[in-house]
Design a protein around this motif. Structure first.
Motif, short mmCIF file in Angstrom:
data_model
loop_
_atom_site.label_atom_id
_atom_site.label_comp_id
_atom_site.label_asym_id
_atom_site.label_seq_id
_atom_site.Cartn_x
_atom_site.Cartn_y
_atom_site.Cartn_z
N LEU A 116 0.83 -1.21 0.00
CA LEU A 116 0.00 0.00 0.00
C LEU A 116 0.86 1.26 0.00
O LEU A 116 0.61 2.22 -0.75
CB LEU A 116 -0.92 0.00 1.22
N THR A 117 1.88 1.28 0.83
CA THR A 117 2.75 2.46 0.92
C THR A 117 3.43 2.74 -0.40
O THR A 117 3.52 3.90 -0.84
CB THR A 117 3.80 2.25 2.03
N GLY A 124 2.32 10.08 -5.31
CA GLY A 124 2.59 11.30 -4.57
C GLY A 124 1.98 11.38 -3.20
O GLY A 124 2.07 12.43 -2.56
N LEU A 125 1.34 10.34 -2.72
CA LEU A 125 0.83 10.32 -1.35
C LEU A 125 1.84 9.63 -0.46
O LEU A 125 1.73 8.46 -0.13
CB LEU A 125 -0.53 9.62 -1.29
N LEU A 134 -8.39 15.42 -3.49
CA LEU A 134 -9.14 14.71 -4.53
C LEU A 134 -8.48 13.36 -4.83
O LEU A 134 -9.16 12.35 -5.00
CB LEU A 134 -9.22 15.56 -5.81
N ALA A 135 -7.16 13.36 -4.89
CA ALA A 135 -6.46 12.08 -5.12
C ALA A 135 -6.73 11.11 -3.98
O ALA A 135 -6.89 9.90 -4.20
CB ALA A 135 -4.96 12.33 -5.27
N LEU A 136 -6.78 11.59 -2.75
CA LEU A 136 -7.06 10.73 -1.61
C LEU A 136 -8.45 10.11 -1.73
O LEU A 136 -8.64 8.92 -1.46
CB LEU A 136 -6.94 11.51 -0.31
N ASP A 137 -9.45 10.91 -2.14
CA ASP A 137 -10.80 10.38 -2.29
C ASP A 137 -10.85 9.29 -3.36
O ASP A 137 -11.49 8.25 -3.19
CB ASP A 137 -11.77 11.50 -2.62
N ASP A 170 -1.11 15.51 8.95
CA ASP A 170 -0.90 14.09 9.23
C ASP A 170 -2.05 13.31 8.59
O ASP A 170 -3.23 13.64 8.82
CB ASP A 170 -0.87 13.82 10.74
N LEU A 171 -1.72 12.32 7.79
CA LEU A 171 -2.72 11.57 7.05
C LEU A 171 -2.81 10.15 7.62
O LEU A 171 -1.79 9.45 7.73
CB LEU A 171 -2.34 11.51 5.57
#
Length: 810
Positions: A116-117, A124-125, A134-137, A170-171
């Motif tokens: 996953l990482t 880019g995450l 938006l990319a996270l969603d 922090d994500l």
């Protein structure tokens, strides 16, 4: 899987990067005399100017302004971009996206964190990158889809963004996977020639059953179903149904998303036979040699599997003579009226290839030379698939590697050359044991044992052991160079000094002090056969304990007339090893025949023969059967020792009489004379059986306790072993049970016993046990745990159902 996940996440990120809002822009065109950037925190103005398609002196109109805004948005650095005009100065106002300070993923089990990482980093995450909501969603939606494909429909993905100072976040991505939906029913519609059970037996997907707890075959996944549909197609094509087709598939799920129901509609068609088989193309070898490898014959039922096996056999044959890229195309000519198939095997050999270079990867401890000397494929020679296959088996046989993978890579610009890349994963090849303990019986105990089968990566075997307490002292050193010569002749030696009490090993009560020096020589005969020879000098000093040592052992020593036994020992052996892996074999056989002789001039002249065999039979993808047997026999060949022991009744003058030898009996007037003998295999060289020892394994019984027993003066019966040993086992391994090559689970049936001599053999006295075992090469050492239930036993046997062994490794 990691690469696929990365590609999907990257595609989502690109899509999100293009979907950007438009910022304010100047309406009237003007000539830009200067450019000012406002709102920067972490990003330098130079970076903005690099991407901005407007320079001093350019005329800015609405079209150029829109291009400038899109260009800055595409960098991914900014949440908002505005263009304003102050006189002839262009003012670019930006709002930077925050930087990811820390990225945390929790709750994931089915997909590894590193996978996953890596997938998130590719888009880019990652920690230090700019954050794009938006990319996270979009990534969250893709992860849900990935888990759904694995049959987990109750998965929940909850991303959390915590704002920090200096425009950082922090994500956290919290994953609740839930349980995979189980397949409750598989329905086949349209099959008339074969029953559902026969067809579904080849599927990886199964209805929930009693073995699903470890096979996990009742867990639905889209990829697994696709594979099963291909197996369904192969099932019919292998049986001649050329027109078979899968018309429809339907997957339904229960309202609670826990149960899956699969339906496949099929059309079987008619069965076809083979009308003719021909070979065409450039066969390189004589056509007769190629035709011998074709299993499909006219008038047989058509079988795609036999065609594939035939094609692979031809390809392998050509690969063995250098044609690494040979192809065999099976071209069918279907006659649907006659229900026959004519087959043409078209051979396309391609260029003859030689091996330019052989490289090794993953051998962090083992030197390249150790691997290279096991290779049967050489640099600069013609490519040979057989040589590569044999090289892989020899590398696996070293026991240094958990996995060995061999791949070939074409050399760019040279179609007639390849490089061979050997990827290995090293495993523990040595052991280190250190222990300190205390008991009232033996006092302080210290033990240090160091052994390494791959000493400093050289392939040499070195072992050092020191063990000492009040009743045990042992110091040993051994060394073996398996490649003393380039041809594979091995040379080594053993040095040992031992003093121990045999009662610690469940054998007769006596102590033994041994001094040993030994030279070992090994000579390879073929790829699988070798002979070995050992020559050594040994001195054994035996001590008995009155009232505790069995009388037969005392009589043997007294008959010889010396408690020190000097032996010049010679051993020869022949071994054949075709196992496909040294640590976890699944196919092949191991045999060894050995002879050991105490040469003339030794205190006691005797011999011992042993033969052992172990064969592995792959029964299926999940099961491997191991049949194992061992037989040992020994006897003396020199002069028999016979003495008469004289007993004298006590008198007033001599209240404590002594035992005197025969020649003194005439003057001593003995009251009783007893004849004692020392013949047969010496009792301290006897074979033993029972327990987990590899040389006498019959699990479920205490180590070394099976077979003859002798009674000491105290009345205690003790195992004393015998000159004939017969042991064996049937063991079924489940290689995929624990999903790691370092562990195996098995079910076994052990049997065997030892007998005093050859004439004492009685099959009715064989002991037997059945049980289960776990073998695991853990990071802390090899662990073996077994539980056995004796099936054939005697009331006098010592039972030990749960047994285990453990050793530390590095």
């Amino acid at each position: 899987m990691t690469r696929l996940l990365s590609r999907r996440l990257l595609a989502l990120a690109l899509a999100s990067a293009l979907a950007v809002p438009a910022g304010a822009q100047p309406v009237d065109p003007f000539t830009v005399s200067d450019i000012r950037v406002d709102g920067l925190q972490r990003i330098s103005a130079g970076t903005v100017f690099t991407y901005l398609p407007v320079e001093r002196g350019d005329t800015l109109d609405p079209t150029r302004a829109a291009e400038a805004i899109r260009a800055l948005y595409k960098t991914g650095f900014f949440e908002d971009v505005r263009l304003d005009q102050q006189g002839n100065i262009l003012v670019v106002t930006v709002t930077e996206r925050p930087a990811i300070n820390k990225l945390t993923i929790t709750g994931n089990k089915d997909i590894k964190t590193e996978d996953l990482t890596k997938g998130l980093a590719d888009i880019g995450l990652a920690e230090g990158d700019t954050f794009d909501r938006l990319a996270l969603d979009r990534v969250t939606q893709e992860l849900v889809k990935q888990y759904n494909n694995r049959g987990k429909y109750n998965v929940e993905i909850k991303p959390t963004v915590a704002r920090l100072d200096r425009n950082r976040v922090d994500l956290t991505i919290a994953i609740t996977e839930g349980k995979a939906a189980k397949i409750r029913h598989i329905n086949l519609v349209g099959n008339e020639k074969f029953q559902d059970e026969e067809i579904l037996d080849t599927w990886e997907s199964r209805e929930s059953n009693w073995l699903s707890w470890y096979r996990r075959d009742d867990q639905y996944s889209r990829e697994k179903l696709s594979g099963d549909l291909e197996r369904l197609n192969s099932f019919y094509l292998d049986r001649g149904y050329v027109d078979f087709s899968v018309d429809s598939t339907q997957v339904s799920i229960s309202p609670d998303r826990q149960d899956m129901f699969l339906t496949a509609g099929v059309t079987e068609g008619e069965q076809y036979k083979v009308s003719s088989v021909q070979v065409s193309g450039d066969t390189i070898l004589p056509k007769e040699e190629i035709e011998k490898r074709i299993l499909v014959q006219p008038d047989q039922i058509f079988s795609r599997r036999l065609l594939e096996i035939s094609s692979d056999a031809i390809t392998a044959t050509l690969g063995n003579v250098g044609y690494a890229f040979a192809q065999v195309n099976a071209i069918p000519d279907v006659d649907r009226e006659a229900k026959t198939v004519g087959i043409t095997m078209q051979v396309v050999p391609g260029p003859r290839v030689n091996v330019r270079r052989i490289a090794f990867k993953g051998n962090t401890r083992t030197s390249d030379e150790v691997l290279r000397r096991e290779m049967r494929q050489f640099e600069g020679s013609w490519y040979s698939q057989a040589a590569l296959d044999r090289s892989k088996i020899r590398l696996q046989g070293l026991g240094y590697f958990e996995t060995v993978d061999v791949e070939t890579q074409p050399v760019p610009g040279s179609p007639d050359q390849v490089d061979v890349i050997v990827n290995v994963k090293e495993t523990t090849s040595g052991s280190f044991v250190f222990g300190v303990g205390y008991s009232q019986l033996s006092g302080v105990t210290t033990q240090v044992q160091l052994s390494q089968n791959n000493f400093l990566g050289s392939g040499n075997r070195v072992s050092i052991e020191a063990n000492r307490n009040a009743y045990l002292q042992r110091y040993e050193f051994s060394f073996l160079n398996p490649y003393f010569t380039d041809s594979g002749v091995s040379l080594g030696y053993n040095l040992a000094w031992r003093e121990f009490d045999n009662s610690d090993f469940n054998t007769a009560q006596f102590s033994r002090t041994t001094r040993l020096g030994q030279v070992i020589l090994g000579i390879p005969l073929t790829e699988t056969d070798s002979v070995s020879a050992q020559l050594g000098v040994e001195s054994d000093q035996l001590f008995t304990f009155p009232g505790a040592t069995p009388q037969s052992a005392i009589d043997y020593i007294d008959a010889v007339g010396n408690r020190t036994f000097h032996t010049v020992r010679a051993e020869v052996g022949w071994a054949r090893n075709s196992l496909n892996h040294a640590l976890t074999p699944t196919a092949g056989m191991y045999q060894r025949l050995g002879a050991e002789v105490a040469l003339p001039g030794s205190t006691v002249e005797y011999y011992k023969f042993t033969y052992e065999i172990s064969k592995f039979w792959p029964l299926s993808r999940h099961l491997v059967l191991n049949t194992r047997g061992r037989i040992g026999y020994g006897d003396s060949y020199g002069d028999e020792f016979v003495r008469d022991i004289c007993f004298i009744a006590p008198t007033q003058q001599n209240p404590n009489p002594t035992i005197t030898p025969q020649e003194e009996c005439t003057t001593a007037s003995p009251d009783y004379v007893r004849t004692i003998r020392a013949d047969g295999l010496p009792f301290f060289e006897n074979f033993y059986a029972g327990g987990v020892s590899s040389q006498g394994r019959v699990r479920g019984f205490t180590d070394n306790t099976l077979g003859p027993r002798d009674i000491a003066a105290s009345g205690f019966a003790q195992p004393i072993g015998g000159s004939l040993q017969t042991v064996g086992s049937l063991e079924v391994f489940f290689p995929t049970l624990l999903d790691t090559p370092a562990a195996r689970v098995s079910a076994f049936l052990d049997f065997g016993n030892v007998y005093r001599d050859f004439d004492s053999f009685d099959a009715g006295e064989l002991r037997a046990s059945a049980g289960a075992s776990i073998l695991w090469r853990s990071p802390m050492g090899p662990i073996s745990i077994s539980y056995a239930y004796p099936l054939r036993k005697d009331d006098t046997d010592d039972i030990e159902r749960l047994q285990f062994t453990f050793g530390g490794t590095f």
